[in-house]
Design a protein around this motif. Sequence first.
Motif, PDB file in Angstrom:
ATOM      1  N   GLU A   1       3.976 -12.647   4.696  1.00  0.00           N
ATOM      2  CA  GLU A   1       4.082 -13.750   3.746  1.00  0.00           C
ATOM      3  C   GLU A   1       2.918 -13.672   2.759  1.00  0.00           C
ATOM      4  O   GLU A   1       1.969 -12.910   2.965  1.00  0.00           O
ATOM      5  N   ALA A   2       2.985 -14.481   1.701  1.00  0.00           N
ATOM      6  CA  ALA A   2       1.979 -14.408   0.628  1.00  0.00           C
ATOM      7  C   ALA A   2       0.559 -14.615   1.154  1.00  0.00           C
ATOM      8  O   ALA A   2      -0.362 -13.871   0.791  1.00  0.00           O
ATOM      9  N   LEU A   3       0.358 -15.608   2.006  1.00  0.00           N
ATOM     10  CA  LEU A   3      -0.989 -15.873   2.530  1.00  0.00           C
ATOM     11  C   LEU A   3      -1.477 -14.740   3.425  1.00  0.00           C
ATOM     12  O   LEU A   3      -2.663 -14.381   3.406  1.00  0.00           O
ATOM     13  N   GLU A   4      -0.573 -14.169   4.201  1.00  0.00           N
ATOM     14  CA  GLU A   4      -0.938 -13.045   5.063  1.00  0.00           C
ATOM     15  C   GLU A   4      -1.283 -11.815   4.226  1.00  0.00           C
ATOM     16  O   GLU A   4      -2.240 -11.094   4.534  1.00  0.00           O
ATOM     17  N   ARG A   5      -0.515 -11.607   3.169  1.00  0.00           N
ATOM     18  CA  ARG A   5      -0.794 -10.475   2.280  1.00  0.00           C
ATOM     19  C   ARG A   5      -2.139 -10.661   1.585  1.00  0.00           C
ATOM     20  O   ARG A   5      -2.901  -9.703   1.413  1.00  0.00           O
ATOM     21  N   LYS A   6      -2.447 -11.893   1.175  1.00  0.00           N
ATOM     22  CA  LYS A   6      -3.726 -12.180   0.532  1.00  0.00           C
ATOM     23  C   LYS A   6      -4.881 -11.839   1.478  1.00  0.00           C
ATOM     24  O   LYS A   6      -5.881 -11.227   1.073  1.00  0.00           O
ATOM     25  N   THR A   7      -4.749 -12.216   2.732  1.00  0.00           N
ATOM     26  CA  THR A   7      -5.785 -11.923   3.728  1.00  0.00           C
ATOM     27  C   THR A   7      -5.936 -10.419   3.925  1.00  0.00           C
ATOM     28  O   THR A   7      -7.051  -9.891   4.018  1.00  0.00           O
ATOM     29  N   GLU A   8      -4.803  -9.725   3.979  1.00  0.00           N
ATOM     30  CA  GLU A   8      -4.831  -8.270   4.152  1.00  0.00           C
ATOM     31  C   GLU A   8      -5.522  -7.603   2.962  1.00  0.00           C
ATOM     32  O   GLU A   8      -6.296  -6.652   3.129  1.00  0.00           O
ATOM     33  N   ARG A   9      -5.256  -8.103   1.786  1.00  0.00           N
ATOM     34  CA  ARG A   9      -5.900  -7.554   0.589  1.00  0.00           C
ATOM     35  C   ARG A   9      -7.409  -7.789   0.630  1.00  0.00           C
ATOM     36  O   ARG A   9      -8.187  -6.912   0.259  1.00  0.00           O
ATOM     37  N   GLU A  10      -7.809  -8.985   1.039  1.00  0.00           N
ATOM     38  CA  GLU A  10      -9.244  -9.294   1.101  1.00  0.00           C
ATOM     39  C   GLU A  10      -9.954  -8.376   2.088  1.00  0.00           C
ATOM     40  O   GLU A  10     -11.101  -7.969   1.860  1.00  0.00           O
ATOM     41  N   ASN A  11      -9.284  -8.042   3.181  1.00  0.00           N
ATOM     42  CA  ASN A  11      -9.901  -7.219   4.218  1.00  0.00           C
ATOM     43  C   ASN A  11      -9.874  -5.733   3.889  1.00  0.00           C
ATOM     44  O   ASN A  11     -10.824  -5.006   4.222  1.00  0.00           O
ATOM     45  N   ARG A  12      -8.814  -5.279   3.216  1.00  0.00           N
ATOM     46  CA  ARG A  12      -8.638  -3.840   3.024  1.00  0.00           C
ATOM     47  C   ARG A  12      -8.729  -3.386   1.574  1.00  0.00           C
ATOM     48  O   ARG A  12      -9.277  -2.309   1.287  1.00  0.00           O
ATOM     49  N   SER A  13      -8.211  -4.196   0.650  1.00  0.00           N
ATOM     50  CA  SER A  13      -8.182  -3.765  -0.750  1.00  0.00           C
ATOM     51  C   SER A  13      -9.509  -3.980  -1.464  1.00  0.00           C
ATOM     52  O   SER A  13      -9.875  -3.197  -2.340  1.00  0.00           O
TER      53      SER A  13
ATOM     54  N   ASP B   1      -7.985   6.753  -4.833  1.00  0.00           N
ATOM     55  CA  ASP B   1      -8.380   5.397  -4.436  1.00  0.00           C
ATOM     56  C   ASP B   1      -7.342   4.362  -4.879  1.00  0.00           C
ATOM     57  O   ASP B   1      -7.053   3.409  -4.157  1.00  0.00           O
ATOM     58  N   VAL B   2      -6.779   4.553  -6.069  1.00  0.00           N
ATOM     59  CA  VAL B   2      -5.730   3.641  -6.529  1.00  0.00           C
ATOM     60  C   VAL B   2      -4.498   3.785  -5.630  1.00  0.00           C
ATOM     61  O   VAL B   2      -3.834   2.797  -5.291  1.00  0.00           O
ATOM     62  N   ALA B   3      -4.213   5.019  -5.218  1.00  0.00           N
ATOM     63  CA  ALA B   3      -3.100   5.251  -4.292  1.00  0.00           C
ATOM     64  C   ALA B   3      -3.328   4.510  -2.981  1.00  0.00           C
ATOM     65  O   ALA B   3      -2.377   4.008  -2.353  1.00  0.00           O
ATOM     66  N   ALA B   4      -4.583   4.397  -2.566  1.00  0.00           N
ATOM     67  CA  ALA B   4      -4.904   3.669  -1.332  1.00  0.00           C
ATOM     68  C   ALA B   4      -4.571   2.185  -1.474  1.00  0.00           C
ATOM     69  O   ALA B   4      -4.134   1.541  -0.510  1.00  0.00           O
ATOM     70  N   LEU B   5      -4.765   1.635  -2.681  1.00  0.00           N
ATOM     71  CA  LEU B   5      -4.394   0.234  -2.923  1.00  0.00           C
ATOM     72  C   LEU B   5      -2.885   0.041  -2.768  1.00  0.00           C
ATOM     73  O   LEU B   5      -2.428  -0.925  -2.151  1.00  0.00           O
ATOM     74  N   PHE B   6      -2.113   0.967  -3.327  1.00  0.00           N
ATOM     75  CA  PHE B   6      -0.656   0.870  -3.225  1.00  0.00           C
ATOM     76  C   PHE B   6      -0.183   1.091  -1.790  1.00  0.00           C
ATOM     77  O   PHE B   6       0.844   0.547  -1.379  1.00  0.00           O
ATOM     78  N   LYS B   7      -0.932   1.891  -1.030  1.00  0.00           N
ATOM     79  CA  LYS B   7      -0.587   2.108   0.374  1.00  0.00           C
ATOM     80  C   LYS B   7      -0.730   0.810   1.166  1.00  0.00           C
ATOM     81  O   LYS B   7       0.115   0.492   2.011  1.00  0.00           O
ATOM     82  N   VAL B   8      -1.771   0.045   0.864  1.00  0.00           N
ATOM     83  CA  VAL B   8      -1.945  -1.261   1.516  1.00  0.00           C
ATOM     84  C   VAL B   8      -0.753  -2.156   1.215  1.00  0.00           C
ATOM     85  O   VAL B   8      -0.211  -2.835   2.101  1.00  0.00           O
ATOM     86  N   GLU B   9      -0.321  -2.158  -0.050  1.00  0.00           N
ATOM     87  CA  GLU B   9       0.817  -2.990  -0.446  1.00  0.00           C
ATOM     88  C   GLU B   9       2.095  -2.551   0.252  1.00  0.00           C
ATOM     89  O   GLU B   9       2.904  -3.388   0.678  1.00  0.00           O
ATOM     90  N   ALA B  10       2.288  -1.228   0.367  1.00  0.00           N
ATOM     91  CA  ALA B  10       3.484  -0.712   1.034  1.00  0.00           C
ATOM     92  C   ALA B  10       3.515  -1.134   2.501  1.00  0.00           C
ATOM     93  O   ALA B  10       4.574  -1.509   3.032  1.00  0.00           O
ATOM     94  N   GLU B  11       2.369  -1.112   3.150  1.00  0.00           N
ATOM     95  CA  GLU B  11       2.300  -1.516   4.558  1.00  0.00           C
ATOM     96  C   GLU B  11       2.537  -3.014   4.708  1.00  0.00           C
ATOM     97  O   GLU B  11       3.179  -3.458   5.662  1.00  0.00           O
ATOM     98  N   CYS B  12       2.055  -3.799   3.752  1.00  0.00           N
ATOM     99  CA  CYS B  12       2.295  -5.244   3.782  1.00  0.00           C
ATOM    100  C   CYS B  12       3.789  -5.539   3.635  1.00  0.00           C
ATOM    101  O   CYS B  12       4.332  -6.425   4.308  1.00  0.00           O
ATOM    102  N   SER B  13       4.443  -4.793   2.770  1.00  0.00           N
ATOM    103  CA  SER B  13       5.881  -4.983   2.562  1.00  0.00           C
ATOM    104  C   SER B  13       6.665  -4.558   3.799  1.00  0.00           C
ATOM    105  O   SER B  13       7.642  -5.224   4.183  1.00  0.00           O
TER     106      SER B  13
END
Length: 232
Positions: free
Chosen positions: A93-105, A76-88
Amino acid sequence: MVYYLYEEGSRARKVVTDFLDAFCGYVSSDGYVAYSVFDDAAKYPDIVRCGCWTHARRLFVEALDSCSEARTVINDVAALFKVEAECSRKELEALERKTERENRSVPIMTRIYCRLKSLSKDTATMANSLMKKAVTYMLHQWDSLRNFILDGRVQLSNNLCEQRMKPIKLNLKVCQNIGSERAAENASFMFSLMESCKLNNLKEEPYMERLFNSLCMEQVDWKLNLPCFYKQ
């Protein structure tokens, strides 16, 4: 910028609080107790401490050989890092990444938290000392671990800082021969400059030559000579 703070060899909480006295923003750290003071929102309303998911995961990796239950949390922790890798990869941008985290992380973290609470009540699992340490650590650090959701600029781990500590660790034996507190402060200053050059992809020798030549000038904007502002 990289800045190595030396205060007579102390790792006390006062060193941290004095240094960050006027700071406003996010502090990323592991679970070292000196940083936990910033978890007090009443005393430090302008500082938010963000925990390190790499440190939290590491304890479950250590427990994996003795308890297969650790694998679920690791995945599950690996899944969090996978979200970050896809965002990168998408260069969000920071606001877009924040939204992605709220939806997926957030759903992933909810799953992790429920799993941790369940494990903490399982007497067989908690009888395993390594699993007990891993579960207890992550639950204790939970409020700080979830704070990366608040801002897209915050990273999941403090690996970048950990990597910056390697030069110090590799030079420990040499540093033991430093003869005075003043010399130690000077050494930390030079380490700060050199590591800042690496972080900004500057060649150290030309940078230092330019810096020393600036000492002869009457009017110098020293801020522009810092590696993060320096133009080759």
